[in-house]
Design an enzyme around this catalytic site. Structure first.
Site, PDB file in Angstrom:
ATOM      1  N   CYS A 113      -6.026   5.661  -3.999  1.00 19.46           N
ATOM      2  CA  CYS A 113      -6.717   6.268  -5.131  1.00 19.46           C
ATOM      3  C   CYS A 113      -5.874   7.393  -5.742  1.00 19.46           C
ATOM      4  O   CYS A 113      -4.829   7.145  -6.293  1.00 19.46           O
ATOM      5  CB  CYS A 113      -8.103   6.735  -4.683  1.00 19.46           C
ATOM      6  SG  CYS A 113      -9.288   6.938  -6.021  1.00 19.46           S
ATOM      7  N   HIS A 114      -6.322   8.660  -5.641  1.00 21.39           N
ATOM      8  CA  HIS A 114      -5.572   9.799  -6.160  1.00 21.39           C
ATOM      9  C   HIS A 114      -4.577  10.350  -5.131  1.00 21.39           C
ATOM     10  O   HIS A 114      -3.825  11.277  -5.435  1.00 21.39           O
ATOM     11  CB  HIS A 114      -6.540  10.916  -6.578  1.00 21.39           C
ATOM     12  CG  HIS A 114      -7.296  10.621  -7.829  1.00 21.39           C
ATOM     13  ND1 HIS A 114      -8.416   9.805  -7.836  1.00 21.39           N
ATOM     14  CD2 HIS A 114      -7.117  11.029  -9.100  1.00 21.39           C
ATOM     15  CE1 HIS A 114      -8.884   9.733  -9.075  1.00 21.39           C
ATOM     16  NE2 HIS A 114      -8.119  10.464  -9.863  1.00 21.39           N
TER      17      HIS A 114
END
Length: 188
Positions: A113-114
């Site tokens: 994800c991030h």
């Protein structure tokens, strides 16, 4: 009883407040079930708090402070996402150095994800094929990575995925890479 592919392996999970909880808990359980010892590493001692998107999550006990451990203490690293977590980690010099050292030591790293924001700050994505949450695409490309929209990408021991929907593939590939161990081409 499942095969313990990761017996005698120790895996660090690096987070601070604001990590996407399922991106910690699902890989944590999968890697632990595969036989590894798992340790929660953070920038401060005490507890860290997860999130479920924009809602508050649970608190988790920190096993070690990043300034008190080294990549040499672990066989692999997992970087869960969430917006606030990697943004704070990339502003912490000890956390960035810790991440970079896994690459210097050719050890597997998995980021979802991030999570790759911290990889950008560590200067380890140039020339690599990666994926992430879509909003990081330009950041990763500007850092020299080739960004692709695939559920799980592996480039010389670096495993990346886009979001919680990709967790089954992410966990499976992370376990495979951790079981393989060091990757000669895994360099910063």
């Amino acid at each position: 009883m499942p095969e313990k592919k990761l017996k005698n392996k120790t895996v660090a999970f690096l987070v601070t407040d604001g990590f996407e909880q399922v991106e910690l808990t699902q890989p944590w359980e999968a890697i632990k079930d595969a036989g590894a010892t798992v340790k929660l590493v953070s920038i401060e001692s005490g507890k860290v708090k997860g999130v479920h998107h924009e809602k508050q999550g649970d608190q988790f006990d920190v096993d070690a402070v990043v300034g008190d451990v080294s990549a040499s203490d672990f066989d692999a690293l997992v970087l869960p996402g969430g917006v606030f977590n990697p943004d704070a980690l990339r502003m912490n010099e000890e956390a960035v150095d810790f991440v970079r050292d896994f690459f210097k030591q050719h050890k597997p790293v998995a980021a979802i994800c991030h999570g790759p924001w911290t990889l950008i700050e560590a200067g380890v994505v140039e020339g690599r094929r990666v994926t992430s949450w879509p909003s990081l695409r330009t950041d990763l490309q500007n850092a020299g990575a080739t960004w692709v929209d695939e559920q799980c990408v592996c480039d010389q021991g670096l495993v990346t995925s886009r979001n919680p929907d990709d967790l089954p593939a992410f966990c499976e590939k992370a376990i495979e890479e951790i079981a393989e161990g060091k990757h000669a081409a895994q360099v910063p």
